[in-house]
Design a protein around this motif. Structure first.
Motif, PDB file in Angstrom:
ATOM      1  N   ASP A  97       0.839  -1.195   0.000  1.00 12.56           N
ATOM      2  CA  ASP A  97       0.000   0.000   0.000  1.00 12.56           C
ATOM      3  C   ASP A  97       0.872   1.242   0.000  1.00 12.56           C
ATOM      4  O   ASP A  97       1.455   1.591   1.031  1.00 12.56           O
ATOM      5  N   MET A  99       0.132   4.324   0.018  1.00 14.89           N
ATOM      6  CA  MET A  99      -0.348   5.418   0.859  1.00 14.89           C
ATOM      7  C   MET A  99       0.201   5.301   2.269  1.00 14.89           C
ATOM      8  O   MET A  99       0.485   6.304   2.925  1.00 14.89           O
ATOM      9  N   HIS A 152      -0.115  12.500  -0.608  1.00  5.91           N
ATOM     10  CA  HIS A 152      -1.567  12.612  -0.641  1.00  5.91           C
ATOM     11  C   HIS A 152      -2.071  13.438  -1.837  1.00  5.91           C
ATOM     12  O   HIS A 152      -3.256  13.413  -2.149  1.00  5.91           O
ATOM     13  N   SER A 155      -2.556  10.547  -7.236  1.00  6.28           N
ATOM     14  CA  SER A 155      -3.533   9.460  -7.353  1.00  6.28           C
ATOM     15  C   SER A 155      -2.887   8.144  -6.936  1.00  6.28           C
ATOM     16  O   SER A 155      -1.660   8.039  -6.792  1.00  6.28           O
ATOM     17  N   GLY A 156      -3.720   7.089  -6.775  1.00  5.73           N
ATOM     18  CA  GLY A 156      -3.199   5.786  -6.383  1.00  5.73           C
ATOM     19  C   GLY A 156      -2.196   5.235  -7.380  1.00  5.73           C
ATOM     20  O   GLY A 156      -1.163   4.674  -7.002  1.00  5.73           O
ATOM     21  N   ARG A 159       1.075   7.189  -7.024  1.00  9.74           N
ATOM     22  CA  ARG A 159       1.799   6.803  -5.808  1.00  9.74           C
ATOM     23  C   ARG A 159       2.490   5.457  -6.005  1.00  9.74           C
ATOM     24  O   ARG A 159       3.617   5.261  -5.547  1.00  9.74           O
ATOM     25  N   GLN A 160       1.826   4.529  -6.693  1.00 11.90           N
ATOM     26  CA  GLN A 160       2.454   3.241  -6.932  1.00 11.90           C
ATOM     27  C   GLN A 160       3.673   3.389  -7.833  1.00 11.90           C
ATOM     28  O   GLN A 160       4.696   2.715  -7.628  1.00 11.90           O
ATOM     29  N   ALA A 183      -4.682  -2.347  -4.748  1.00  9.62           N
ATOM     30  CA  ALA A 183      -5.648  -1.260  -4.536  1.00  9.62           C
ATOM     31  C   ALA A 183      -5.937  -0.470  -5.811  1.00  9.62           C
ATOM     32  O   ALA A 183      -6.569   0.581  -5.744  1.00  9.62           O
ATOM     33  N   LEU A 184      -5.486  -0.958  -6.962  1.00  8.63           N
ATOM     34  CA  LEU A 184      -5.607  -0.195  -8.203  1.00  8.63           C
ATOM     35  C   LEU A 184      -6.700  -0.778  -9.091  1.00  8.63           C
ATOM     36  O   LEU A 184      -6.989  -1.977  -9.049  1.00  8.63           O
TER      37      LEU A 184
END
Length: 325
Positions: A97, A99, A152, A155-156, A159-160, A183-184
């Motif tokens: 994750d 985040m 933050h 986007s997801g 971040r990945q 989580a994508l």
């Protein structure tokens, strides 16, 4: 010689109810330029195995192995000081994750340059240039502007990609990816997989990819290790595994996947009956026997390792032909 070699890895975690045998005699290897996927349902020991390869096991855990080596270095003998020199430089990890793995108090630029300067005698300007270069390599546009942003604000998917950039910034030989696409959404998953494939080709990376998604395995793996209840029950090249799964658990997993053109709309999906057995206390025989329709009393007494061809290995007393009959 393999880039990574693991033989008989065991991870035990003591508790009030007894010892949890989380990983039980796991063995595998990863060659340079190869992708090995470890696949299995949640709680089977995949993440604990990958963390042990970086010396990141919980302090309470007891980790033992007959062999645990990376490019000739015995990882069992490393002290924390030695691990800090190895992690991030030649052996890197993408955590599940981004985040929670990226420090929210630091900008993307600070996170990337810290990793690079820890392993290289570079100036701040040189580290910044390298950070921009690696962000561009992982497909992030406006890389220079991204350096000033916080996790933050991304986007997801971005971040990945930053997590991948952190893992690659020092040019490692082996990249461990612990469910990096969980989580994508599907489109971003595909982008991340294509990115990792391109990077493997360009940089000659060895990749250990941990997942529970057989669809990703079919697209991405060179070889597959199927894990159940702390053990690897089957290992094979990806094409052989899907063409002829030998272990009943592997067949059950594949049968749970809907097939376009074959699975009728509204038809019930495949399911594996029963629950995963407790791994607390003594363990004997095949852990899948209580959920297996082909189990006999022999399965409770001991394990049997068989081969189907050169590199297709599985733990079952019976061949696919015998269970089909």
């Amino acid at each position: 010689m393999s880039l990574l070699n693991v033989e008989n890895l065991c991870i035990d975690i003591p508790g009030t109810r007894g010892t949890l045998h989380a990983v039980r005699g796991v063995s595998f290897h990863v060659d340079k330029g190869e992708t090995l996927c470890i696949v299995g349902e949640s709680g089977c020991g995949k993440s604990l195995t990958s963390h042990a390869l970086l010396g990141l096991s919980p302090r309470i855990a007891k980790v033992q192995a007959a062999a645990l080596s990376f490019d000739g270095t015995d990882l069992r003998k490393l002290r924390e000081r030695d691990w800090q020199k190895l992690r991030g430089l030649r052996l890197s990890m993408i955590f599940q994750d981004p985040m929670t793995s990226l420090n929210p108090s630091f900008t993307i630029g600070a996170l990337l340059t810290e990793v690079y300067r820890r392993h290289h005698p570079a100036s701040a300007a040189q580290a910044r240039d390298r950070a921009i270069e690696i962000l561009q390599k992982v497909g992030i546009g406006n890389a220079e502007e991204r350096l000033a942003q916080y996790p933050h604000q991304l986007s997801g998917g971005l971040r990945q990609r930053v997590m991948i950039a952190m893992g690659l910034i020092c040019g490692p030989d082996l990249l461990i990816a612990d469910e990096p696409t969980t989580a994508l959404d599907v489109n971003i998953q595909l982008q991340i997989l294509r990115l990792l494939q391109d990077l493997k080709r360009d940089m000659g990376l060895g990749i250990l990819f941990v997942t529970h998604d057989l669809g990703l395995v079919a697209r991405f793996a060179d070889r597959v290790a199927v894990m159940y209840a702390g053990r690897i029950v089957e290992t094979a090249p990806v094409a052989e595994l899907f063409a002829k799964p030998c272990h009943p658990y592997t067949r059950a997993l594949i049968n749970c996947i809907p097939v376009p053109g074959k699975t009728q709309p509204g038809a019930p999906l495949g399911a594996i009956p029963g629950v995963v057995p407790s791994l607390i206390g003594p363990q004997q025989g095949c852990a899948f026997r209580d959920r297996c329709t082909h189990a006999t009393p022999l399965c409770a007494s001991r394990l049997k390792r068989q081969q189907d061809g050169g590199s297709h290995v599985y733990e079952c007393h019976y061949t696919p032909e015998e269970t089909a009959a």
